[in-house]
Design an enzyme around this catalytic site. Sequence first.
Site, PDB file in Angstrom:
ATOM      1  N   GLU A  74      -4.036  -6.047  -0.886  1.00  0.00           N
ATOM      2  CA  GLU A  74      -5.477  -5.778  -0.863  1.00  0.00           C
ATOM      3  C   GLU A  74      -5.767  -4.297  -1.132  1.00  0.00           C
ATOM      4  O   GLU A  74      -5.119  -3.418  -0.582  1.00  0.00           O
ATOM      5  CB  GLU A  74      -6.015  -6.154   0.509  1.00  0.00           C
ATOM      6  CG  GLU A  74      -7.494  -5.881   0.706  1.00  0.00           C
ATOM      7  CD  GLU A  74      -7.929  -6.258   2.119  1.00  0.00           C
ATOM      8  OE1 GLU A  74      -8.845  -7.075   2.245  1.00  0.00           O
ATOM      9  OE2 GLU A  74      -7.336  -5.746   3.078  1.00  0.00           O
ATOM     10  N   CYS A  75      -6.760  -4.051  -1.976  1.00  0.00           N
ATOM     11  CA  CYS A  75      -7.207  -2.681  -2.255  1.00  0.00           C
ATOM     12  C   CYS A  75      -8.729  -2.738  -2.390  1.00  0.00           C
ATOM     13  O   CYS A  75      -9.253  -3.012  -3.470  1.00  0.00           O
ATOM     14  CB  CYS A  75      -6.560  -2.154  -3.529  1.00  0.00           C
ATOM     15  SG  CYS A  75      -7.113  -0.491  -3.991  1.00  0.00           S
ATOM     16  N   THR A 134       0.842  10.366  -3.534  1.00  0.00           N
ATOM     17  CA  THR A 134       0.478   9.306  -2.592  1.00  0.00           C
ATOM     18  C   THR A 134       1.528   9.087  -1.507  1.00  0.00           C
ATOM     19  O   THR A 134       1.209   8.801  -0.352  1.00  0.00           O
ATOM     20  CB  THR A 134       0.202   7.993  -3.359  1.00  0.00           C
ATOM     21  OG1 THR A 134      -0.171   6.977  -2.445  1.00  0.00           O
ATOM     22  CG2 THR A 134       1.399   7.526  -4.165  1.00  0.00           C
ATOM     23  N   ASP A 146       5.874   3.549   2.328  1.00  0.00           N
ATOM     24  CA  ASP A 146       5.356   2.216   2.010  1.00  0.00           C
ATOM     25  C   ASP A 146       5.699   1.309   3.176  1.00  0.00           C
ATOM     26  O   ASP A 146       6.869   0.999   3.405  1.00  0.00           O
ATOM     27  CB  ASP A 146       5.995   1.703   0.713  1.00  0.00           C
ATOM     28  CG  ASP A 146       5.326   0.432   0.193  1.00  0.00           C
ATOM     29  OD1 ASP A 146       4.717  -0.297   0.996  1.00  0.00           O
ATOM     30  OD2 ASP A 146       5.428   0.171  -1.023  1.00  0.00           O
ATOM     31  N   ARG A 148       4.605  -1.807   3.647  1.00  0.00           N
ATOM     32  CA  ARG A 148       4.358  -3.213   3.378  1.00  0.00           C
ATOM     33  C   ARG A 148       5.590  -4.074   3.670  1.00  0.00           C
ATOM     34  O   ARG A 148       6.721  -3.663   3.419  1.00  0.00           O
ATOM     35  CB  ARG A 148       3.921  -3.410   1.927  1.00  0.00           C
ATOM     36  CG  ARG A 148       2.528  -2.877   1.652  1.00  0.00           C
ATOM     37  CD  ARG A 148       2.158  -2.982   0.198  1.00  0.00           C
ATOM     38  NE  ARG A 148       3.012  -2.130  -0.633  1.00  0.00           N
ATOM     39  CZ  ARG A 148       2.912  -2.061  -1.953  1.00  0.00           C
ATOM     40  NH1 ARG A 148       2.012  -2.798  -2.585  1.00  0.00           N
ATOM     41  NH2 ARG A 148       3.700  -1.255  -2.634  1.00  0.00           N
TER      42      ARG A 148
END
Length: 218
Positions: A74-75, A134, A146, A148
């Site tokens: 999701e973004c 980022t 990250d 995720r």
Amino acid sequence: MSADASPVPAAVSVVPPAAGVRTKVRVPLRFPDGWATTVDVFTFTGLVDGKEHLALGIGDYENAAVPLVRPHSECLTGDVFGSQRCDCGPQLREALERIGERGGYLLYLRQEGRGIGLYAKLDAYALQDDGMDTYEANLALGRGEDERDYAAAAQMLNALGVGAIRLLSNNPDKARQLARLGTRVAERVPTGVHVSDANVRYLRAKVEHTGHTLALPA
């Protein structure tokens, strides 16, 4: 195997607990450029992280021997508001069309900002404005590069009866995690390169930090 795909080595599996399909509902979609399709949206019970992830069945997904699958994180900024700071919105649009042509699933995963959440992602944006990339920004916030995890994605595929996939992704970590979680990744198919002046530094960081398969301009 297609010319733009690469096989994923076998891994030692750590199969997550079983999840179940909760509901299936048909939803017509239309994008700002006029492209439209109809998808079957699946919800689930028993997902390990307790989040409301979705699977979108697209095209002739029920008869695809090895479905094309994209796990899409999701973004809100990119998918909904069209932010130019990332390539998420264009990737979502591309994935739906390509999956529709072959038959498969888009897994819409509720893990904004590489798993750190919306507010933290915007905090990371502010640090990027000061010169960080980022990944550096996430670390400066005390988070992982990250965060995720694809256990819920593997659960969703298992609940849908999908044991092997063609993975639509430039991210080798998705392939490694899914293979470790018991999903056979028959091949990894790269997405297009959606580069702009606003996101080229972001895309370059993905190549340099995590080995994304992106052919960027010099």
